[in-house]
Design a protein around this motif. Structure first.
Motif, PDB file in Angstrom:
ATOM      1  N   ASP A 125       0.828  -1.193   0.000  1.00  0.00           N
ATOM      2  CA  ASP A 125       0.000   0.000   0.000  1.00  0.00           C
ATOM      3  C   ASP A 125       0.874   1.259   0.000  1.00  0.00           C
ATOM      4  N   TRP A 126       0.646   2.154  -0.933  1.00  0.00           N
ATOM      5  CA  TRP A 126       1.509   3.325  -1.065  1.00  0.00           C
ATOM      6  C   TRP A 126       1.433   4.240   0.163  1.00  0.00           C
ATOM      7  N   LYS A 127       0.289   4.228   0.847  1.00  0.00           N
ATOM      8  CA  LYS A 127       0.179   5.042   2.052  1.00  0.00           C
ATOM      9  C   LYS A 127       1.111   4.518   3.145  1.00  0.00           C
ATOM     10  N   GLU A 128       1.177   3.196   3.264  1.00  0.00           N
ATOM     11  CA  GLU A 128       2.101   2.625   4.248  1.00  0.00           C
ATOM     12  C   GLU A 128       3.546   2.910   3.869  1.00  0.00           C
ATOM     13  N   GLN A 129       3.865   2.822   2.574  1.00  0.00           N
ATOM     14  CA  GLN A 129       5.213   3.120   2.133  1.00  0.00           C
ATOM     15  C   GLN A 129       5.590   4.563   2.473  1.00  0.00           C
ATOM     16  N   LEU A 130       4.670   5.469   2.261  1.00  0.00           N
ATOM     17  CA  LEU A 130       4.935   6.867   2.595  1.00  0.00           C
ATOM     18  C   LEU A 130       5.085   7.057   4.101  1.00  0.00           C
ATOM     19  N   SER A 131       4.257   6.343   4.872  1.00  0.00           N
ATOM     20  CA  SER A 131       4.360   6.479   6.330  1.00  0.00           C
ATOM     21  C   SER A 131       5.696   5.952   6.832  1.00  0.00           C
ATOM     22  N   ILE A 132       6.189   4.881   6.241  1.00  0.00           N
ATOM     23  CA  ILE A 132       7.490   4.340   6.635  1.00  0.00           C
ATOM     24  C   ILE A 132       8.605   5.316   6.280  1.00  0.00           C
ATOM     25  N   LEU A 133       8.547   5.869   5.063  1.00  0.00           N
ATOM     26  CA  LEU A 133       9.541   6.855   4.654  1.00  0.00           C
ATOM     27  C   LEU A 133       9.533   8.048   5.593  1.00  0.00           C
ATOM     28  N   GLY A 134       8.329   8.489   5.946  1.00  0.00           N
ATOM     29  CA  GLY A 134       8.229   9.624   6.864  1.00  0.00           C
ATOM     30  C   GLY A 134       8.810   9.313   8.227  1.00  0.00           C
ATOM     31  N   ASP A 135       8.582   8.094   8.710  1.00  0.00           N
ATOM     32  CA  ASP A 135       9.127   7.706  10.015  1.00  0.00           C
ATOM     33  C   ASP A 135      10.646   7.648   9.995  1.00  0.00           C
ATOM     34  N   PHE A 136      11.215   7.140   8.890  1.00  0.00           N
ATOM     35  CA  PHE A 136      12.673   7.094   8.783  1.00  0.00           C
ATOM     36  C   PHE A 136      13.261   8.502   8.776  1.00  0.00           C
ATOM     37  N   ILE A 137      12.611   9.406   8.044  1.00  0.00           N
ATOM     38  CA  ILE A 137      13.098  10.783   7.970  1.00  0.00           C
ATOM     39  C   ILE A 137      12.979  11.461   9.331  1.00  0.00           C
ATOM     40  N   LYS A 138      11.875  11.227  10.012  1.00  0.00           N
ATOM     41  CA  LYS A 138      11.639  11.841  11.323  1.00  0.00           C
ATOM     42  C   LYS A 138      12.638  11.341  12.354  1.00  0.00           C
ATOM     43  N   GLY A 139      13.003  10.079  12.255  1.00  0.00           N
ATOM     44  CA  GLY A 139      13.956   9.515  13.193  1.00  0.00           C
ATOM     45  C   GLY A 139      13.282   8.901  14.409  1.00  0.00           C
ATOM     46  N   THR A 140      14.060   8.134  15.164  1.00  0.00           N
ATOM     47  CA  THR A 140      13.563   7.426  16.347  1.00  0.00           C
ATOM     48  C   THR A 140      14.479   7.718  17.526  1.00  0.00           C
ATOM     49  N   PRO A 141      13.918   8.095  18.674  1.00  0.00           N
ATOM     50  CA  PRO A 141      14.772   8.290  19.856  1.00  0.00           C
ATOM     51  C   PRO A 141      15.502   7.005  20.228  1.00  0.00           C
ATOM     52  N   GLN A 142      16.764   7.133  20.599  1.00  0.00           N
ATOM     53  CA  GLN A 142      17.589   5.992  20.994  1.00  0.00           C
ATOM     54  C   GLN A 142      17.665   4.916  19.907  1.00  0.00           C
ATOM     55  N   ALA A 143      17.618   5.330  18.647  1.00  0.00           N
ATOM     56  CA  ALA A 143      17.713   4.352  17.563  1.00  0.00           C
ATOM     57  C   ALA A 143      19.079   3.697  17.502  1.00  0.00           C
ATOM     58  N   VAL A 144      20.097   4.424  17.979  1.00  0.00           N
ATOM     59  CA  VAL A 144      21.453   3.877  18.037  1.00  0.00           C
ATOM     60  C   VAL A 144      21.996   4.129  19.438  1.00  0.00           C
ATOM     61  N   PRO A 145      22.981   3.362  19.878  1.00  0.00           N
ATOM     62  CA  PRO A 145      23.540   3.570  21.219  1.00  0.00           C
ATOM     63  C   PRO A 145      24.138   4.966  21.356  1.00  0.00           C
ATOM     64  N   ASP A 146      24.072   5.502  22.592  1.00  0.00           N
ATOM     65  CA  ASP A 146      24.635   6.834  22.835  1.00  0.00           C
ATOM     66  C   ASP A 146      26.104   6.779  23.229  1.00  0.00           C
ATOM     67  N   ARG A 147      26.685   5.598  23.176  1.00  0.00           N
ATOM     68  CA  ARG A 147      28.106   5.419  23.483  1.00  0.00           C
ATOM     69  C   ARG A 147      28.616   4.213  22.704  1.00  0.00           C
ATOM     70  N   PRO A 148      29.900   4.130  22.455  1.00  0.00           N
ATOM     71  CA  PRO A 148      30.431   2.943  21.778  1.00  0.00           C
ATOM     72  C   PRO A 148      30.164   1.687  22.600  1.00  0.00           C
ATOM     73  N   LEU A 149      29.767   0.620  21.915  1.00  0.00           N
ATOM     74  CA  LEU A 149      29.510  -0.628  22.607  1.00  0.00           C
ATOM     75  C   LEU A 149      30.829  -1.306  22.981  1.00  0.00           C
ATOM     76  N   ALA A 150      30.922  -1.748  24.218  1.00  0.00           N
ATOM     77  CA  ALA A 150      32.069  -2.544  24.640  1.00  0.00           C
ATOM     78  C   ALA A 150      31.789  -4.005  24.318  1.00  0.00           C
ATOM     79  N   VAL A 151      32.716  -4.657  23.667  1.00  0.00           N
ATOM     80  CA  VAL A 151      32.522  -6.050  23.286  1.00  0.00           C
ATOM     81  C   VAL A 151      33.610  -6.910  23.914  1.00  0.00           C
TER      82      VAL A 151
END
Length: 352
Positions: A46-72
């Motif tokens: 559905d093109w509406k869902e595709q647009l919503s996903i694109l919009g979400d990626f552009i908007k960004g997500t809080p804590q999408a990546v770690p705020d510090r380098p991961l210790a392994v």
């Protein structure tokens, strides 16, 4: 020019040989020119869902990546005196898992590159931290086992480094073409359809069902097969989910091959809009129960941002669901080796 550049890049892989194409056409999973799961598995159409996903990626997500380098953890091979009797599991982030079962060593979906993309500067970078593994520290690999050909599982630079220290590549139908283009000898590759097995010096690896899709080039979606793996050896039975949406195949696998001492189950990179191809964490716990699993190690998280959830959501949601269901979960640090059957498995919330 961009299309030409992408077309000639070896990272996109190759075309199946005549022998491989003949086996593909005979597969029960191959219908109308593509591979397909037995039940309808619609993706985002559905093109509406595709647009919503694109919009979400552009908007960004809080804590999408770690705020510090991961210790392994630094991987150390098993001492020679332990190899014959020990069973060890080491997770290197995302779905890369090293199994050391007695004298045999198997690497599952060894994606150790910095970007899940044919072009390293796009597609998202690996979370910052120490390199997950120095490939030179690896012992000889009896097999590299792949679940499908997506870039976050089959990594061109990693295969180039592993091909000289690997005895056999075990892959689902059609994936051999990529390896052959990258210089892996055809006789070193075993291609499998669902329910087919490979016996390897005391290990049996059985290709099993999964609910997903495939493709890494500009065209040819679902031209190669995807799968999960059942691994038996050293008196143990292990299930590796690969990538999968939830479906009845998990119960079928449990009835046919279970119970399992250990399951390595995908729990990340999900969204309700594409839940048919990537389970939600609560479904991961249910799938673990369906296959009759004992200890659960969550995978497919902790390395890349490929969805819109916070990077720790997969493991936190899984732990909550597992607690309700009474499922035992092991959460090793990246690079930390777990010795099966020796003491309490690690369950420290190292990501918090």
């Amino acid at each position: 020019m961009i299309l030409v550049y992408l077309w000639v890049r070896p990272a996109l892989g190759g075309k199946p040989s005549a022998e491989s194409r003949a086996r593909i056409r005979r597969s029960k999973q191959y219908r109308d020119g593509v591979f397909a799961y037995p039940l309808p598995t619609p993706m985002i159409e559905d093109w509406k869902e595709q647009l919503s996903i694109l919009g979400d990626f552009i908007k960004g997500t809080p804590q999408a990546v770690p705020d510090r380098p991961l210790a392994v953890e630094r991987y150390v091979p098993a001492p020679a005196e332990e190899r014959g009797a020990s069973a060890r599991v080491t997770w290197f982030g995302h779905s890369a898992v090293l199994l050391e079962l007695g004298e045999r060593t198997v690497f599952l979906d060894p994606m150790l590159g910095r970007a899940p993309s044919p072009v390293p500067f796009v597609g998202g970078q690996r979370f910052k931290g120490s390199p997950p593994l120095d490939l030179q520290a690896l012992p000889w690999l009896d097999a590299v086992v792949l679940s499908h050909d997506h870039y976050d599982h089959l990594d061109y630079p990693t295969i180039l480094q592993l091909k000289e220290k690997t005895g056999t590549f075990i892959v689902p139908l059609g994936v051999a073409a990529h390896l052959e283009r990258w210089g892996v000898a055809r006789e070193a590759i075993r291609e499998c359809d669902w329910s087919e097995s490979v016996t390897l010096q005391g290990l049996t690896l059985t290709c099993a069902a999964a609910r997903h899709f495939s493709g890494r080039g500009l065209f040819g979606r679902n031209s190669t097969l995807w799968c999960s793996w059942v691994i038996e050896g050293m008196g143990r039975r292990i299930f590796f989910s690969g990538d999968s949406g939830y479906g009845p195949h998990f119960r079928d696998i449990g009835e046919t091959y279970g119970p399992f001492d250990l399951t390595l189950m995908e729990c990340g990179q999900y969204d309700r809009r594409w839940a048919n191809i990537h389970m939600l964490p609560e479904e991961t716990v249910q799938a673990h129960q369906d296959v009759k699993g004992g200890l659960l190690v969550p995978i497919h998280w902790g390395a890349f941002r490929l969805a819109m959830h916070a990077w720790t959501d997969p493991v936190e949601r899984l732990l909550q669901a597992a607690s309700v269901q009474g499922v035992a979960v092991c959460t090793p640090r990246i690079g930390e080796t777990v010795k099966l059957g020796q003491g309490e498995p690690p369950a420290t919330p190292w990501w918090r």
